[in-house]
Design an enzyme around this catalytic site. Structure first.
Site, PDB file in Angstrom:
ATOM      1  N   HIS A 180      42.537  14.886  25.129  1.00 53.85           N
ATOM      2  CA  HIS A 180      42.965  16.276  24.929  1.00 53.85           C
ATOM      3  C   HIS A 180      42.048  16.857  23.864  1.00 53.85           C
ATOM      4  O   HIS A 180      42.168  16.551  22.684  1.00 53.85           O
ATOM      5  CB  HIS A 180      44.445  16.278  24.472  1.00 53.85           C
ATOM      6  CG  HIS A 180      44.968  17.634  24.142  1.00 53.85           C
ATOM      7  ND1 HIS A 180      46.146  17.834  23.449  1.00 53.85           N
ATOM      8  CD2 HIS A 180      44.486  18.876  24.413  1.00 53.85           C
ATOM      9  CE1 HIS A 180      46.370  19.125  23.304  1.00 53.85           C
ATOM     10  NE2 HIS A 180      45.367  19.783  23.868  1.00 53.85           N
ATOM     11  N   SER A 211      50.852   9.736  22.802  1.00 54.21           N
ATOM     12  CA  SER A 211      49.777  10.186  21.916  1.00 54.21           C
ATOM     13  C   SER A 211      49.727   9.289  20.691  1.00 54.21           C
ATOM     14  O   SER A 211      50.761   9.023  20.061  1.00 54.21           O
ATOM     15  CB  SER A 211      50.040  11.626  21.468  1.00 54.21           C
ATOM     16  OG  SER A 211      49.315  11.894  20.279  1.00 54.21           O
ATOM     17  N   ASP A 242      53.070  18.915  26.188  1.00 57.24           N
ATOM     18  CA  ASP A 242      52.626  18.220  24.971  1.00 57.24           C
ATOM     19  C   ASP A 242      53.186  18.934  23.753  1.00 57.24           C
ATOM     20  O   ASP A 242      52.868  20.105  23.526  1.00 57.24           O
ATOM     21  CB  ASP A 242      51.085  18.225  24.951  1.00 57.24           C
ATOM     22  CG  ASP A 242      50.497  17.500  23.757  1.00 57.24           C
ATOM     23  OD1 ASP A 242      51.256  16.926  22.944  1.00 57.24           O
ATOM     24  OD2 ASP A 242      49.250  17.513  23.638  1.00 57.24           O
ATOM     25  N   MET A 302      40.409  16.507  17.590  1.00 55.60           N
ATOM     26  CA  MET A 302      40.486  17.771  16.840  1.00 55.60           C
ATOM     27  C   MET A 302      39.274  17.882  15.917  1.00 55.60           C
ATOM     28  O   MET A 302      38.893  16.904  15.275  1.00 55.60           O
ATOM     29  CB  MET A 302      41.755  17.792  15.988  1.00 55.60           C
ATOM     30  CG  MET A 302      43.026  17.568  16.771  1.00 55.60           C
ATOM     31  SD  MET A 302      44.472  17.801  15.721  1.00 55.60           S
ATOM     32  CE  MET A 302      45.787  17.242  16.824  1.00 55.60           C
ATOM     33  N   MET A 318      40.827  19.399  21.477  1.00 56.03           N
ATOM     34  CA  MET A 318      41.126  20.602  20.687  1.00 56.03           C
ATOM     35  C   MET A 318      39.899  20.869  19.822  1.00 56.03           C
ATOM     36  O   MET A 318      39.905  20.682  18.608  1.00 56.03           O
ATOM     37  CB  MET A 318      42.401  20.374  19.866  1.00 56.03           C
ATOM     38  CG  MET A 318      43.650  20.385  20.737  1.00 56.03           C
ATOM     39  SD  MET A 318      45.057  19.575  19.962  1.00 56.03           S
ATOM     40  CE  MET A 318      44.690  17.878  20.403  1.00 56.03           C
ATOM     41  N   MET A 355      51.080  23.603  26.445  1.00 58.72           N
ATOM     42  CA  MET A 355      51.430  23.187  25.084  1.00 58.72           C
ATOM     43  C   MET A 355      52.836  23.679  24.747  1.00 58.72           C
ATOM     44  O   MET A 355      53.150  24.867  24.932  1.00 58.72           O
ATOM     45  CB  MET A 355      50.432  23.756  24.072  1.00 58.72           C
ATOM     46  CG  MET A 355      49.038  23.148  24.136  1.00 58.72           C
ATOM     47  SD  MET A 355      48.961  21.350  23.932  1.00 58.72           S
ATOM     48  CE  MET A 355      49.632  21.126  22.285  1.00 58.72           C
ATOM     49  N   ASP A 390      44.083  12.700  21.094  1.00 60.54           N
ATOM     50  CA  ASP A 390      43.943  14.065  20.584  1.00 60.54           C
ATOM     51  C   ASP A 390      42.675  14.187  19.755  1.00 60.54           C
ATOM     52  O   ASP A 390      42.584  13.629  18.658  1.00 60.54           O
ATOM     53  CB  ASP A 390      45.163  14.419  19.721  1.00 60.54           C
ATOM     54  CG  ASP A 390      46.418  14.571  20.560  1.00 60.54           C
ATOM     55  OD1 ASP A 390      46.434  15.439  21.432  1.00 60.54           O
ATOM     56  OD2 ASP A 390      47.380  13.802  20.335  1.00 60.54           O
ATOM     57  N   HIS A 438      47.137   9.148  25.451  1.00 55.42           N
ATOM     58  CA  HIS A 438      46.692  10.516  25.169  1.00 55.42           C
ATOM     59  C   HIS A 438      45.945  10.520  23.830  1.00 55.42           C
ATOM     60  O   HIS A 438      46.506  10.161  22.795  1.00 55.42           O
ATOM     61  CB  HIS A 438      47.941  11.399  25.121  1.00 55.42           C
ATOM     62  CG  HIS A 438      47.706  12.846  24.879  1.00 55.42           C
ATOM     63  ND1 HIS A 438      47.437  13.743  25.891  1.00 55.42           N
ATOM     64  CD2 HIS A 438      47.740  13.583  23.736  1.00 55.42           C
ATOM     65  CE1 HIS A 438      47.321  14.968  25.381  1.00 55.42           C
ATOM     66  NE2 HIS A 438      47.490  14.895  24.074  1.00 55.42           N
TER      67      HIS A 438
HETATM   68  C1  DX5 Z   1      49.362  18.283  18.973  1.00 56.21           C
HETATM   69  C2  DX5 Z   1      48.873  17.199  19.898  1.00 56.21           C
HETATM   70  C3  DX5 Z   1      49.936  16.342  20.438  1.00 56.21           C
HETATM   71  C4  DX5 Z   1      50.715  15.571  19.411  1.00 56.21           C
HETATM   72  C5  DX5 Z   1      52.114  15.500  19.916  1.00 56.21           C
HETATM   73  O1  DX5 Z   1      48.405  19.247  18.811  1.00 56.21           O
HETATM   74  O2  DX5 Z   1      48.179  17.774  20.994  1.00 56.21           O
HETATM   75  O3  DX5 Z   1      49.450  15.484  21.465  1.00 56.21           O
HETATM   76  O4  DX5 Z   1      50.269  14.266  19.185  1.00 56.21           O
HETATM   77  O5  DX5 Z   1      52.905  14.955  18.936  1.00 56.21           O
HETATM   78  P1  DX5 Z   1      54.480  15.013  19.023  1.00 56.21           P
HETATM   79  O6  DX5 Z   1      54.902  14.297  20.266  1.00 56.21           O
HETATM   80  O7  DX5 Z   1      54.916  14.338  17.782  1.00 56.21           O
HETATM   81  O8  DX5 Z   1      54.893  16.463  19.056  1.00 56.21           O
HETATM   82 ZN    ZN Z   2      47.740  16.447  22.663  1.00 54.86          ZN
END
Ligand code: DX5
Ligand code: ZN
Length: 220
Positions: free
Chosen positions: A67, A10, A174, A38, A69, A138, A36, A34
């Site tokens: 991913h 990520s 994740d 948001m 969110m 998660m 993210d 990956h």
């Molecule tokens: C959190 C994200 C993850 C995040 C993971 O909501 O979905 O993908 O980047 O980060 P680490 O590996 O640092 O927990």
């Molecule tokens: Zn993620």
């Protein structure tokens, strides 16, 4: 049946001023990157709007595992599939119609992923298993990188592995994946690992991907 291990770093904790360069650093040793997404509604954090995400996806040296969110997953998920993501994962908590959106992702040419937050049971989604290409369990509350791995989610990972049975569906975890936790997650049944801070805060991100993969392969 031996499981194939996939490492999907990520970039949430990478250098946002040069994400294309950051992806290039881990491209030779990673399976997908990956991304993210948001929206500051579904989670209390914001990363990219669609235009910014599109630029990263277009320039990415790796296939993209998006991913999402975001609150309105039913509208947004197919759009991410259309712009060329290899995989698009939506949260069950953010959709009004899980089967329709999974189908829309597939018909736009991407793998369809289904994610659950730590408080959401996976059993309720066993009936859509044949529309899913990847489940995402998660192992932190979504929203931020660098949080602690929730070991208590391993029961859910094992339950999901049972739902998958012999199907070639990926099982991703994740949140908090590191050399300290990847073996536990592999033992529970995961085969696809997101790692954000473990990779991008390591002195050598590519070497960390290699290390994580070796640890998982030694377990499975
Ligand atoms: C959190 C994200 C993850 C995040 C993971 O909501 O979905 O993908 O980047 O980060 P680490 O590996 O640092 O927990
Ligand atoms: Zn993620």
């Amino acid at each position: 049946m031996p499981r194939e291990i996939r490492i999907t770093p990520s970039i949430l904790n990478a250098n946002f001023d040069d994400l294309t360069g950051e992806i290039r650093r881990i491209a030779a040793v990673s399976d997908l990157v990956h991304l993210d997404v948001m929206d500051n509604i579904f989670v209390p954090n914001f990363t990219f709007d669609f235009a910014a995400a599109s630029e990263i996806i277009k320039e990415s040296a790796l296939p993209v595992d998006a991913h999402l969110m975001v609150a309105d997953a039913d509208t947004i998920a197919p759009q991410y599939a259309e712009i060329g993501c290899a995989s698009v994962t939506l949260h069950v908590e953010a959709t009004k119609n899980v089967p329709a959106t999974l189908r829309a992702i597939r018909s736009a040419g991407a793998r369809a992923g289904l994610a659950v937050k730590p408080g959401t049971d996976i059993s309720d989604y066993a009936d859509v298993v044949d529309l899913v290409d990847m489940f995402l369990i998660m192992t932190v509350e979504p929203g931020f990188g660098g949080q602690s791995f929730m070991k208590e989610m391993m029961e859910k990972v094992t339950k999901t592995r049972k739902i998958i049975g012999d199907r070639p569906i990926w099982l991703q975890v994740d949140g908090g994946i590191s050399p300290e936790t990847i073996e536990i997650a592999t033992e529970a049944g995961a085969d696809t690992f997101v790692a954000g801070s473990a990779v991008f805060r390591a002195p050598d991100p590519a070497q960390m991907v290699v290390t994580l993969r070796a640890l998982a392969n030694a377990v499975k």
